[in-house]
Motif scaffolding. Structure first.
Motif, mmCIF file in Angstrom:
data_model
loop_
_atom_site.group_PDB
_atom_site.id
_atom_site.type_symbol
_atom_site.label_atom_id
_atom_site.label_comp_id
_atom_site.label_asym_id
_atom_site.label_seq_id
_atom_site.Cartn_x
_atom_site.Cartn_y
_atom_site.Cartn_z
ATOM 1 N N ARG A 165 69.776 -69.454 66.352
ATOM 2 C CA ARG A 165 69.246 -70.742 66.798
ATOM 3 C C ARG A 165 70.366 -71.705 67.175
ATOM 4 N N MET A 166 71.530 -71.526 66.575
ATOM 5 C CA MET A 166 72.671 -72.337 67.011
ATOM 6 C C MET A 166 73.128 -71.918 68.400
ATOM 7 N N ILE A 167 73.084 -70.611 68.668
ATOM 8 C CA ILE A 167 73.446 -70.143 70.010
ATOM 9 C C ILE A 167 72.445 -70.691 71.022
ATOM 10 N N ALA A 168 71.155 -70.719 70.621
ATOM 11 C CA ALA A 168 70.107 -71.201 71.524
ATOM 12 C C ALA A 168 70.176 -72.706 71.726
ATOM 13 N N GLY A 169 70.767 -73.416 70.756
ATOM 14 C CA GLY A 169 70.802 -74.876 70.846
ATOM 15 C C GLY A 169 69.646 -75.532 70.130
#
Lengths: 305, 364
Positions: free
Chosen positions: B47-51
């Motif tokens: 979810r951090m990669i997704a923003g």
């Protein structure tokens, strides 16, 4: 050996009707008979002070009279305008409040309770409250405006045609915006988070997420609130009667203040009932409209995660 | 071109740190699977990669660009969610085309790309239905279709198969692998299922408690686990892990039974070291029922507690040094509880971990 058939109330095919009988009787006596009675009186020249006039059949004369009466049509039109403005303003404010409260993580319960306060007062008291707020001589609003130097004279809030209607709508909105807010907040709580995130990843700006995902999801809740409130506002009487009494000179007359005046002040119950029937048809029309919208908006909600 | 680089990435919720400075380089078009038990930080990382989650510390870049402060819509990634996250009020066609419509593509392009995605995923017959009218597997396919129509730099999958029933899960797993071969793109895939990880990944990232335990190809992670956690997490049934002590070139279990230290690990252990001896069930087989000729094997007689026949093999439950252990019998015959069988321990496949640190003694 021939069996004697049981008495009819013990036969199976009558059972459902017998079980339903109490409900049917209640409905007949509490709803249907009064309804039919008032429908009948709308075809008579019934005056409250002369009971014998109940049998004075006048045919459609009451209806002819109200349909050719400019005051009736003004009240009719004013009710529709009043309803349209109040509902839309309440919807927009309620939506805004619900969205804001939904974002709050601390003290949300308290705010939700505070938000409900206006609904806890009797409409009559709300009417009195705003009557004093908007009073042109001693009202707090004029007082404040003059102290702040924003106005040099007394603004006739409850006398001027537009201002008086504005004041009534303001009171109505103040009292009932929380109906929208609470229903829309419930909708927001029920809203699944995943589609919102999917939309963000799909390239939506926050506004687009709201416009394309949140709002369509909330529409069923909006229409439920609209249905409830349209019935409420279409029968608006108490606030108006307290604040302006439909005056001055009929400038704030709505259907029900007119009906009450005709029926009780002028004792023309037959004519008042004719108006009431027209107003009920108006309410049914609004309810039907919002329910159609509601069903259309809910069609896709079943089962979709 | 999209490599994804995570550099010292930290995630904190208030004072609680859940991801502790992880580093990971994902190559262009690579299929990387983040696997680990619940709460290991794999979904948070995705979810951090997704923003969708803020990055508390460190940097994430997609391609050459650091994306820490970019909202999801500017990262040009697609995500498939565990609960499908379809838009309930839109038809399948509208769901697929939504991202393109938002990106203000013209109608012809939208139609072409949507049809192309529908074709790849076999959705043609479902285009006018709403999500409520679809089965779980169909919804999952629509969710994947929605991801591929946008031709993103990378696909992110967040446990996409865990809501499906067992049979469908296997089928969709294959479809995802096929999809990746057709639509070559960088993929980051999160799962708690080690079988999914093994079957899909080019490289597996095993995570635990917000740390990366091991990164490697599926075979690498399976054959050379760096510690007892990876050893027990990857592979099913899990590796047997038995506490023991090294004495005189043998591994001595707590009940006094012993096996020789595997030849290749002889100079990795020291006398008196407390160790954990690891052996996969596949390498603990009754004599004559192993997979292959055991090169360097030790024999032990073990009592059978329970047997689970699976057809091609039977899983045998036994005890070694008072601890439950599982073996496998290939080309099985009926085995009764209480029976005693002579087992081959494939010592060339055995692992030895330091008992204190849990790390393998095989340091490359």
């Amino acid at each position: 050996m021939a069996n004697k058939p049981p008495p009819f109330w013990q036969r199976e095919k009558y059972t459902p009707y017998i079980l339903l009988l109490p409900a049917i009787l209640t409905l007949v006596f509490v709803v249907l008979l009064p309804l039919l009675f008032s429908l009948y009186t709308s075809f008579t020249g019934y005056r409250l002070i002369r009971p014998e006039s109940l049998y004075q059949w006048v045919g459609l004369r009451n209806y002819e009279r109200i349909f050719s009466d400019g005051d009736f049509w003004s009240a009719f039109g004013r009710t529709i305008i009043f309803l349209t403005i109040a509902l839309n303003v309440e919807f927009l404010l309620g939506l805004g409040i619900a969205l804001l409260i939904n974002k709050i993580t601390w003290g949300q319960r308290t705010l939700r309770t505070i938000m409900m306060f206006p609904m806890m007062f009797s409409p009559i008291l709300v009417g009195y409250q705003f009557k004093f707020v908007f009073n042109d001589n001693i009202g707090i609003l004029n007082n404040a405006l003059q102290s702040l130097g924003l106005s040099d004279g007394a603004i006739p809030w409850l006398v001027d045609k537009y201002l008086a209607n504005f004041a009534i709508i303001f009171a109505e909105v103040w009292m009932s915006t929380s109906v929208f807010a609470i229903l829309l907040l419930a909708g927001l709580f029920a809203m699944p988070r995943d589609p919102l995130e999917a939309a963000k990843v799909d390239g939506c700006t926050p506004w687009q997420v709201f416009r394309h995902i949140t709002l369509p999801f909330l529409m069923p809740f909006v229409f439920i609130a609209m249905t409830i409130r349209s019935l409420d506002v279409a029968r608006a009487y108490d606030i108006v009667d307290v604040m302006t009494g439909g005056g001055p000179a009929g400038r704030t007359e709505l259907l029900w203040t007119l009906i009450a005046r005709t029926g009780y002040d002028n004792a023309r119950m037959g004519q008042a009932n004719a108006m009431a029937y027209v107003s009920i048809i108006l309410s049914i029309a609004f309810t039907y409209y919002f329910f159609t919208k509601l069903i259309a908006a809910r069609k896709y909600m079943g089962g979709a995660a | 071109m999209a490599e994804i680089t995570l550099k010292d990435v930290v995630k904190r919720y208030g004072k609680v740190e859940v991801v502790h400075g992880i580093n990971l380089d994902i190559a262009h078009n690579e299929f990387v699977v983040l696997v680990g038990p619940s709460g290991c930080g794999k979904s948070t990382t995705l979810r951090m990669i997704a923003g969708l989650e803020d990055i508390s510390d460190g940097t994430i870049s997609i391609g050459p660009e650091v994306v820490n402060d970019l909202p999801p819509r500017k990262r040009n990634i697609s995500m498939v969610f565990q609960n499908y996250a379809l838009y309930p009020h839109m038809s399948v066609r509208e769901n697929l085309g939504f991202g393109l419509k938002i990106a203000k593509q013209d109608a012809a392009t939208i139609k072409r790309r949507v049809d192309e995605a529908a074709d790849i995923l076999g959705l043609d017959a479902l285009m006018d239905r709403t999500p409520a009218e679809l089965s779980g597997g169909q919804r999952q396919r629509v969710a994947m279709g929605r991801a591929i129509v946008r031709h993103p730099e990378a696909f992110l999958f967040d446990e996409p198969l865990s809501n499906l029933d067992a049979k469908l899960r296997v089928q969709m797993r294959t479809e995802i692998k096929k999809l990746h071969q057709k639509v070559k793109t960088t993929v980051v895939y999160v799962t708690h299922d080690q079988v999914e990880a093994m079957t899909l990944a080019d490289r597996i990232v095993v995570m635990k408690d917000g740390h990366i335990e091991q990164v490697g190809t599926p075979m690498d992670v399976f054959n050379h686990p760096v510690n007892t956690f990876v050893a027990s997490f990857i592979g099913s049934p899990p590796m047997n892990l038995l506490p023991a002590t090294v004495q005189n070139g043998t591994v001595v279990f707590s009940d006094g039974k012993s096996v020789p230290v595997p030849a290749r690990l002889k100079d990795r252990v020291r006398e008196g070291q407390e160790v954990i001896f690891g052996l996969r069930p596949d390498d603990l087989t009754p004599v004559g029922h192993g997979i292959a000729e055991a090169g360097d094997s030790a024999r032990v007689a073990l009592d059978i507690i329970l047997s689970e026949p699976l057809g091609t093999e039977t899983i045998l439950y036994t005890t070694i040094a008072g601890q439950e252990a599982q073996g496998k019998m290939f080309g099985p015959r009926n085995v009764l509880p209480g029976e005693t069988l002579e087992f081959d321990l494939a010592m060339d496949k055995a692992h030895i971990f330091d008992a204190e640190s849990g790390k393998t003694v095989r340091l490359d």
